[in-house]
Design an enzyme around this catalytic site. Sequence first.
Site, PDB file in Angstrom:
ATOM      1  N   TYR A  25       0.821  -1.215   0.000  1.00  0.00           N
ATOM      2  CA  TYR A  25       0.000   0.000   0.000  1.00  0.00           C
ATOM      3  C   TYR A  25       0.854   1.264   0.000  1.00  0.00           C
ATOM      4  O   TYR A  25       0.388   2.321  -0.408  1.00  0.00           O
ATOM      5  CB  TYR A  25      -0.916   0.029   1.226  1.00  0.00           C
ATOM      6  CG  TYR A  25      -2.208  -0.722   1.057  1.00  0.00           C
ATOM      7  CD1 TYR A  25      -2.217  -2.090   0.812  1.00  0.00           C
ATOM      8  CD2 TYR A  25      -3.424  -0.061   1.141  1.00  0.00           C
ATOM      9  CE1 TYR A  25      -3.402  -2.780   0.658  1.00  0.00           C
ATOM     10  CE2 TYR A  25      -4.618  -0.742   0.991  1.00  0.00           C
ATOM     11  CZ  TYR A  25      -4.597  -2.100   0.750  1.00  0.00           C
ATOM     12  OH  TYR A  25      -5.782  -2.777   0.599  1.00  0.00           O
ATOM     13  N   LYS A  80       3.187 -15.238   2.360  1.00  0.00           N
ATOM     14  CA  LYS A  80       3.581 -16.077   1.223  1.00  0.00           C
ATOM     15  C   LYS A  80       5.099 -16.214   1.245  1.00  0.00           C
ATOM     16  O   LYS A  80       5.796 -15.746   0.344  1.00  0.00           O
ATOM     17  CB  LYS A  80       3.092 -15.453  -0.096  1.00  0.00           C
ATOM     18  CG  LYS A  80       1.598 -15.600  -0.339  1.00  0.00           C
ATOM     19  CD  LYS A  80       1.184 -16.992  -0.823  1.00  0.00           C
ATOM     20  CE  LYS A  80       1.629 -17.238  -2.247  1.00  0.00           C
ATOM     21  NZ  LYS A  80       1.291 -18.627  -2.683  1.00  0.00           N
ATOM     22  N   ASP A  83      -2.682 -18.161   0.866  1.00  0.00           N
ATOM     23  CA  ASP A  83      -3.705 -18.767  -0.006  1.00  0.00           C
ATOM     24  C   ASP A  83      -4.421 -19.898   0.728  1.00  0.00           C
ATOM     25  O   ASP A  83      -5.649 -20.015   0.676  1.00  0.00           O
ATOM     26  CB  ASP A  83      -3.097 -19.239  -1.341  1.00  0.00           C
ATOM     27  CG  ASP A  83      -1.843 -20.092  -1.194  1.00  0.00           C
ATOM     28  OD1 ASP A  83      -1.301 -20.192  -0.062  1.00  0.00           O
ATOM     29  OD2 ASP A  83      -1.392 -20.660  -2.207  1.00  0.00           O
ATOM     30  N   ASP A 133      -6.545  -7.057   4.023  1.00  0.00           N
ATOM     31  CA  ASP A 133      -7.686  -6.428   3.358  1.00  0.00           C
ATOM     32  C   ASP A 133      -8.594  -7.501   2.765  1.00  0.00           C
ATOM     33  O   ASP A 133      -9.814  -7.488   2.951  1.00  0.00           O
ATOM     34  CB  ASP A 133      -7.176  -5.485   2.265  1.00  0.00           C
ATOM     35  CG  ASP A 133      -8.306  -4.784   1.534  1.00  0.00           C
ATOM     36  OD1 ASP A 133      -9.243  -4.316   2.203  1.00  0.00           O
ATOM     37  OD2 ASP A 133      -8.257  -4.722   0.287  1.00  0.00           O
ATOM     38  N   ASP A 177     -12.519  -9.045   4.270  1.00  0.00           N
ATOM     39  CA  ASP A 177     -13.790  -9.049   3.533  1.00  0.00           C
ATOM     40  C   ASP A 177     -14.368 -10.471   3.495  1.00  0.00           C
ATOM     41  O   ASP A 177     -15.570 -10.682   3.638  1.00  0.00           O
ATOM     42  CB  ASP A 177     -13.616  -8.550   2.087  1.00  0.00           C
ATOM     43  CG  ASP A 177     -13.889  -7.050   1.929  1.00  0.00           C
ATOM     44  OD1 ASP A 177     -13.593  -6.287   2.873  1.00  0.00           O
ATOM     45  OD2 ASP A 177     -14.402  -6.635   0.862  1.00  0.00           O
TER      46      ASP A 177
HETATM   47  C1  IPM Z   1     -10.513  -1.130   3.668  1.00  0.00           C
HETATM   48  C2  IPM Z   1     -10.583  -0.522   2.273  1.00  0.00           C
HETATM   49  C3  IPM Z   1      -9.362   0.355   2.025  1.00  0.00           C
HETATM   50  C4  IPM Z   1      -8.144  -0.553   2.055  1.00  0.00           C
HETATM   51  C5  IPM Z   1      -9.343   1.216   0.739  1.00  0.00           C
HETATM   52  C6  IPM Z   1     -10.571   2.041   0.584  1.00  0.00           C
HETATM   53  C7  IPM Z   1      -8.129   2.095   0.718  1.00  0.00           C
HETATM   54  O1  IPM Z   1     -10.750  -1.503   1.318  1.00  0.00           O
HETATM   55  O2  IPM Z   1     -10.424  -0.391   4.641  1.00  0.00           O
HETATM   56  O3  IPM Z   1     -10.613  -2.360   3.785  1.00  0.00           O
HETATM   57  O4  IPM Z   1      -7.841  -1.221   1.034  1.00  0.00           O
HETATM   58  O5  IPM Z   1      -7.475  -0.591   3.079  1.00  0.00           O
HETATM   59 MN    MN Z   2     -11.092  -3.496   2.149  1.00  0.00          MN
END
Ligand code: IPM
Ligand code: MN
Length: 349
Positions: A135, A186, A219, A243, A247
């Site tokens: 990042y 990884k 993975d 990240d 999710d």
């Molecule tokens: C998160 C989001 C952010 C990230 C983006 C919007 C920069 O996806 O907070 O999970 O990738 O960290």
């Molecule tokens: Mn995210």
Amino acid sequence: MTDLLLLPGDGIGPEVIAEVKTLAALLTPDLALDERPFGAAGFRAAGSCLTDETLAAAKAARAVLMGAVDGVGWTGPRDQRPEAALLKLRAEMGVFANLRPALCFEPLADASSLKRELVEGLDIVIVRELTGGVYFGQPRFIEDLPGGGRRAVDTQVYTTAEIERVARVAFELARGRRNKVTSAEKSNVMETGLLWREVVSELHRRAFADVALEHMLADNAAMQLVRNPRQFDVILTDNLFGDILSDEAAQLTGGLGLLPSAALGEPGKPGLYEPIHGSAPDIAGRGIANPLAAILSFEMALRWSLGRAEAADRLFAAVTAALVAGARTPDIGGSLSTADMGAAVAAQL
Ligand code: IPM
Ligand code: MN
Ligand code: NAD
């Protein structure tokens, strides 16, 4: 002094933060709140997604609660886009450890896309490194190639110190839980992954030998999360894998509308709290976003930055009770509006 700076941001951000404001007025009316436009809304208001004034206010507050940023329709310079403002806020606040708890509320076990028997009782925390890795690594650019075509470069980079400080947070957190850390990288492919594994192992030997440590390739971790998620307690991982895995973990609990986060830096510095979801352009403006991820992020702020564990306990209990009573927004199988969901939690307070 501001206790909690609200940065509602864009899309559903202001919709879900509005419910936090209502609950804060009820639960902690003595908290000093401040609010600033941020993201694309900040750009519209003041010509910058993150103004110097807003950044200074964030650093001076005891905690910051961000809603969401929306970069979908952005046409300005790329390095000034809403997502870049969020990355700058995280870096400037020095919040390197991002705690993303994925908790399956009993009444929502059927809202997961996995079978109830796999997710019932799930309680894991992903500790995501937040201010390093790909990042932020330099160089990063896209260039034209002489013979036509282009070349894009991102750089994944980690130092010993960056890995060690976030690993320390994961080990300490595990001690207060089920005492297990799974470190995901990884190391079979990436040099940063190899260093990650070595530094985590070395810190473990030196200071946390009482905690069970397991190394897992990222993975495989993604697969294990949907195969048998309850094998995990604390998952420690880098910025990018964290990240993605968070999710995925959100969906185990019923969806992105449920997952809060706390980003922490050095002790005594303000924490940054954010639902892990984005601006949800597909539902923004319709008043149907689930506010629970934002409400639970406020709960984490009360607990981790504001010294209000008792209020946090009450808020958490109210969320649980509202779910037991059947309160559901559309994303988790109901028909309540954002405001009705907030009201359902308020009713339990
Ligand atoms: C998160 C989001 C952010 C990230 C983006 C919007 C920069 O996806 O907070 O999970 O990738 O960290
Ligand atoms: Mn995210
Ligand atoms: P998203 O998280 O905004 O939405 C993904 C899906 O989840 C959508 O279908 C959305 O409707 C649903 N969803 C998300 N939050 C919800 C909620 N509270 N209630 C009900 N449903 C919800 O991800 P995206 O669509 O990939 O990204 C949209 C924009 O948001 C992009 O510009 C992205 O960069 C940004 N983003 C910002 C953050 C942040 O501010 N922390 C996080 C992720 C994405």
